[in-house]
Design an enzyme around this catalytic site. Structure first.
Site, short mmCIF file in Angstrom:
data_model
loop_
_atom_site.label_atom_id
_atom_site.label_comp_id
_atom_site.label_asym_id
_atom_site.label_seq_id
_atom_site.Cartn_x
_atom_site.Cartn_y
_atom_site.Cartn_z
N GLY A 92 -11.76 -13.66 -12.27
CA GLY A 92 -11.46 -12.24 -12.30
C GLY A 92 -10.81 -11.80 -13.59
O GLY A 92 -11.20 -12.25 -14.67
N HIS A 93 -9.75 -10.99 -13.48
CA HIS A 93 -9.14 -10.40 -14.67
C HIS A 93 -7.63 -10.39 -14.53
O HIS A 93 -7.09 -10.10 -13.46
CB HIS A 93 -9.65 -8.98 -14.86
CG HIS A 93 -9.09 -8.29 -16.07
ND1 HIS A 93 -9.43 -8.67 -17.35
CD2 HIS A 93 -8.21 -7.28 -16.19
CE1 HIS A 93 -8.79 -7.90 -18.22
NE2 HIS A 93 -8.04 -7.05 -17.53
N ASP A 120 -14.47 6.70 1.87
CA ASP A 120 -14.67 5.52 2.71
C ASP A 120 -13.91 4.32 2.16
O ASP A 120 -13.50 4.28 1.00
CB ASP A 120 -16.17 5.20 2.78
CG ASP A 120 -16.97 6.31 3.43
OD1 ASP A 120 -17.13 6.29 4.65
OD2 ASP A 120 -17.43 7.20 2.68
N ASP A 121 -13.77 3.30 3.01
CA ASP A 121 -13.01 2.11 2.64
C ASP A 121 -13.68 1.33 1.51
O ASP A 121 -13.00 0.71 0.69
CB ASP A 121 -12.86 1.20 3.85
CG ASP A 121 -12.06 1.86 4.96
OD1 ASP A 121 -10.86 1.57 5.07
OD2 ASP A 121 -12.62 2.68 5.71
N CYS A 178 0.81 -1.22 0.00
CA CYS A 178 0.00 0.00 0.00
C CYS A 178 0.85 1.27 0.00
O CYS A 178 0.31 2.37 -0.15
CB CYS A 178 -0.94 -0.01 1.19
SG CYS A 178 -2.26 -1.23 1.05
#
Length: 330
Positions: free
Chosen positions: A139-140, A50-51, A19
């Site tokens: 997913g991708h 917001d998260d 992060c």
């Protein structure tokens, strides 16, 4: 367990770790200003940052949606997958939601790293999501010169039991459910190859129990602590709630080795940017530079910052009425 060894250390393929590679908070806010929102049904997920996004879908029920991905934060592919999955799931827990399913998000340098190594990353993510009772589908994936991995997570929540940034009130204590120092230890790992197993396990730990404990105690305000550091996320919370916050620096817990990492110069650029962002809004008093950096340290898959008390988590300060500065560290 046999681990596949990459042809070079995975963190050397990343310009930043975990992060700490997040776009700086002030810059990100300018980019997305006026582009968020979605009508009255969107109850969480507007300009406050917001998260996760929370959308009302029926009487008392809501869908929660969040996504997070980042370059390698550790050299072990399986552990990177575990950490990235825990970090993405944390965004759902941070608003009081329960993860239901997730999609993998993978960027991979096909010509530089073997596909078998990508499989290890995905396996780590799958195993951590399984601990949350959250199945992961395909997913991708994209051919990318820098490896990246994460999840897009869908969950559910009770509209009457949400954890929101803007619900903080004066007189409420602040609890932090994981120790700080992940950013500086990850920076040391990237620079030297030293492995900090306690940091890996801290990042890979789910925030499910902390979220549930907060909800059971009637807490209504919380946020996850990740790339913007404790002070950055606390500033966003206090700003959204229209209050100020006081942090007791001596009450904040740090991982073993975190202070030594700062003293030895292993400070991510993101940590310094976080500190620069909150400094105009913070009264630091006589708090030393080392402490300021640790309080602003860019965390990866950190804990929950809860406006309320959570069993086993230290109380690190409190919310107070709005003052001249949004934050005060004593």
């Amino acid at each position: 367990m046999n681990r596949l060894v990459p042809p070079a250390r995975l963190t050397q393929y990343a310009h930043g770790g975990g992060c700490a590679s997040t776009i700086p908070p002030g810059e990100l806010e300018r980019v997305v200003a006026g582009l968020t929102g979605g009508g009255d049904a969107l109850v969480v997920g507007g300009d406050d940052g917001d998260d996760a996004a929370v959308l009302r879908v029926g009487e008392g029920r809501a869908v929660v949606s969040a996504a997070a991905f980042f370059p390698p934060v550790v050299d072990d592919a399986y552990d990177w997958g575990r950490v990235a999955a825990a970090n993405a799931l944390s965004a759902v827990y941070a608003v009081g939601g329960e993860p239901l399913m997730a999609l993998s998000l993978l960027g991979w340098p096909r010509d530089a790293l073997p596909a078998e190594l990508a499989r290890e990353v995905l396996r780590g993510g799958r195993d951590t999501a399984a601990l949350a009772g959250c199945p992961v589908t395909d997913g991708h994936g994209a051919d990318d010169p820098e490896p990246k991995y994460g999840l897009a997570v869908t969950g559910i929540a009770d509209l009457d039991r949400l954890l929101r940034l803007d619900a903080g009130r004066p007189g409420v204590p602040l609890s932090l459910t994981k120790p700080l120092g992940l950013g500086v230890l990850n920076a040391r790992h990237k620079a030297t190859g030293e492995v900090f197993g306690h940091a890996v396990e801290t990042m890979a730990a789910l925030n499910a129990d902390a979220s549930l404990a907060a909800l059971e105690r009637g807490v209504r305000c919380a946020t996850g602590v990740s790339g913007f550091g404790l002070l950055g996320h606390l500033y966003k919370l206090a700003r959204a709630a229209g209050v100020s916050a006081v942090v007791d620096a001596k009450a904040v817990e740090y991982l073993d080795g975190a202070r030594a990492a700062v003293r030895d110069g292993f400070v991510p650029g993101a940590t310094r940017r976080n500190l620069a962002w909150v400094t105009p809004h913070t009264d630091f008093g006589r708090i030393a530079e080392e402490e300021r950096l640790l309080l602003a340290d860019a965390q990866t898959s950190g804990g929950l910052l809860v406006a309320g008390e959570v069993p086993g988590a230290p109380v690190i300060g409190e919310l107070v009425g709005r003052g001249r500065r949004t934050l005060r560290v004593r």
